[in-house]
Scaffold this active site. Sequence first.
Site, PDB file in Angstrom:
ATOM      1  N   LEU A 113       9.881 -21.146  -3.601  1.00  0.00           N
ATOM      2  CA  LEU A 113       8.935 -20.197  -3.006  1.00  0.00           C
ATOM      3  C   LEU A 113       7.542 -20.297  -3.638  1.00  0.00           C
ATOM      4  O   LEU A 113       7.395 -20.272  -4.857  1.00  0.00           O
ATOM      5  CB  LEU A 113       9.468 -18.764  -3.215  1.00  0.00           C
ATOM      6  CG  LEU A 113       8.548 -17.620  -2.767  1.00  0.00           C
ATOM      7  CD1 LEU A 113       8.431 -17.561  -1.247  1.00  0.00           C
ATOM      8  CD2 LEU A 113       9.053 -16.278  -3.307  1.00  0.00           C
ATOM      9  N   HIS A 146       2.596   3.153  -8.758  1.00  0.00           N
ATOM     10  CA  HIS A 146       2.422   1.719  -9.013  1.00  0.00           C
ATOM     11  C   HIS A 146       3.648   1.168  -9.739  1.00  0.00           C
ATOM     12  O   HIS A 146       4.135   0.086  -9.436  1.00  0.00           O
ATOM     13  CB  HIS A 146       1.161   1.468  -9.841  1.00  0.00           C
ATOM     14  CG  HIS A 146      -0.104   1.885  -9.151  1.00  0.00           C
ATOM     15  ND1 HIS A 146      -0.368   1.562  -7.845  1.00  0.00           N
ATOM     16  CD2 HIS A 146      -1.174   2.611  -9.578  1.00  0.00           C
ATOM     17  CE1 HIS A 146      -1.549   2.067  -7.508  1.00  0.00           C
ATOM     18  NE2 HIS A 146      -2.054   2.716  -8.529  1.00  0.00           N
ATOM     19  N   ASP A 187       0.813  -1.225   0.000  1.00  0.00           N
ATOM     20  CA  ASP A 187       0.000   0.000   0.000  1.00  0.00           C
ATOM     21  C   ASP A 187       0.845   1.273   0.000  1.00  0.00           C
ATOM     22  O   ASP A 187       1.991   1.273   0.453  1.00  0.00           O
ATOM     23  CB  ASP A 187      -0.923  -0.020   1.232  1.00  0.00           C
ATOM     24  CG  ASP A 187      -2.063   0.976   1.089  1.00  0.00           C
ATOM     25  OD1 ASP A 187      -2.416   1.341  -0.047  1.00  0.00           O
ATOM     26  OD2 ASP A 187      -2.596   1.401   2.138  1.00  0.00           O
TER      27      ASP A 187
HETATM   28  C1  IPE Z   1      -5.378  -2.618   0.023  1.00  0.00           C
HETATM   29  O1  IPE Z   1      -5.092  -1.301  -0.165  1.00  0.00           O
HETATM   30  C2  IPE Z   1      -5.411  -3.333  -1.299  1.00  0.00           C
HETATM   31  C3  IPE Z   1      -4.134  -3.490  -1.971  1.00  0.00           C
HETATM   32  C4  IPE Z   1      -2.974  -3.102  -1.527  1.00  0.00           C
HETATM   33  C5  IPE Z   1      -4.193  -4.174  -3.231  1.00  0.00           C
HETATM   34  P1  IPE Z   1      -6.233  -0.210  -0.369  1.00  0.00           P
HETATM   35  O2  IPE Z   1      -5.535   1.075  -0.631  1.00  0.00           O
HETATM   36  O3  IPE Z   1      -7.203  -0.651  -1.387  1.00  0.00           O
HETATM   37  O4  IPE Z   1      -6.943  -0.203   1.062  1.00  0.00           O
HETATM   38  P2  IPE Z   1      -7.770   0.931   1.793  1.00  0.00           P
HETATM   39  O5  IPE Z   1      -8.780   1.449   0.811  1.00  0.00           O
HETATM   40  O6  IPE Z   1      -6.799   1.997   2.188  1.00  0.00           O
HETATM   41  O7  IPE Z   1      -8.367   0.263   2.981  1.00  0.00           O
HETATM   42  C1  IPE Z   2      -1.605   0.181  -3.339  1.00  0.00           C
HETATM   43  O1  IPE Z   2      -1.372   1.546  -3.392  1.00  0.00           O
HETATM   44  C2  IPE Z   2      -1.804  -0.432  -4.683  1.00  0.00           C
HETATM   45  C3  IPE Z   2      -3.184  -0.871  -4.951  1.00  0.00           C
HETATM   46  C4  IPE Z   2      -4.180  -0.787  -4.130  1.00  0.00           C
HETATM   47  C5  IPE Z   2      -3.438  -1.441  -6.242  1.00  0.00           C
HETATM   48  P1  IPE Z   2      -2.567   2.572  -3.428  1.00  0.00           P
HETATM   49  O2  IPE Z   2      -2.923   2.819  -4.860  1.00  0.00           O
HETATM   50  O3  IPE Z   2      -3.686   2.130  -2.581  1.00  0.00           O
HETATM   51  O4  IPE Z   2      -1.875   3.862  -2.831  1.00  0.00           O
HETATM   52  P2  IPE Z   2      -2.495   4.845  -1.761  1.00  0.00           P
HETATM   53  O5  IPE Z   2      -2.902   4.002  -0.598  1.00  0.00           O
HETATM   54  O6  IPE Z   2      -3.646   5.514  -2.420  1.00  0.00           O
HETATM   55  O7  IPE Z   2      -1.386   5.776  -1.432  1.00  0.00           O
HETATM   56 MG    MG Z   3      -4.095   2.373  -0.592  1.00  0.00          MG
END
Ligand code: IPE
Ligand code: IPE
Ligand code: MG
Length: 244
Positions: free
Chosen positions: A136, A42, A25
């Site tokens: 793994l 990303h 995240d």
């Molecule tokens: C969790 O992150 C999902 C992934 C990392 C794929 P999100 O960014 O979607 O979660 P919330 O919305 O902060 O809970």
């Molecule tokens: C995690 O990073 C990747 C996915 C959920 C696909 P985010 O895109 O949720 O990044 P933030 O949390 O908005 O910074």
């Molecule tokens: Mg996120």
Amino acid sequence: MVTGEELLTQLNKSCLPRHVAIIMDGNGRWALARGLKRIFGHQAGMESLREVVKLCVELGIQALTVYAFSTENWKRSRLEINFLMGLLIKYLYQEIDELCTNNVKIKILGDIEKFTPEVQAAIAMAIERSQSNNGLNFNIALNYGGRFEIMEATRVIARKVAAGKLDVEEINEALFAGHLYTAGQPDPDLLIRPAGDYRVSNFLLWQIAYTEFWFTEIKWPDFSRIHFLQALIDFQNRERRFGG
Ligand code: IPE
Ligand code: IPE
Ligand code: MG
């Protein structure tokens, strides 16, 4: 600053977690903080993933599960979703040779039917090419939701009962776990969540019953082997009681 080499000497290689799960995240916030569009976060996050997979291989960890796309992530813009799908395709085709050289076996956790044929083809290729590897276990959670997984398992079990193939009394934890995407794999010992949020976001709800959590403010694109090693060392200093 502490180096990876120093941390490696502190690590007890004989009591590593068998299974590590990561909620990757903070990509969007990482990019925005640099005045960039979210998608660049990303892209940068891919490098962190490469590094972590490599380290898991080096250490001989049995299973790594990464949360790459949740059932809730469809709420994002078309543009961001398309970019993520493109990145996934690119990652799989680019990495498959090295993953196979490293004896990594890929598994997808989640319902991939919602993805385009192009994404599904890349996934099928990666699974097929890595199927006989026994190093793994690399699980990529894609269109994954813990509630959906539990509901689907329940549906399959209910059908077996309705068809007279399973007795209600035979339903136990082991049988239930055997109907989840993670069937046959140990539950995560350690769950890592970067980016400063302290929640589970529908990840592995059944499997994390006794998992140790490790949080960091570091955003996923800045997450490196140093942080992974720090998490492992912290984990080794915890006392797990499992209710006993
Ligand atoms: C969790 O992150 C999902 C992934 C990392 C794929 P999100 O960014 O979607 O979660 P919330 O919305 O902060 O809970
Ligand atoms: C995690 O990073 C990747 C996915 C959920 C696909 P985010 O895109 O949720 O990044 P933030 O949390 O908005 O910074
Ligand atoms: Mg996120």
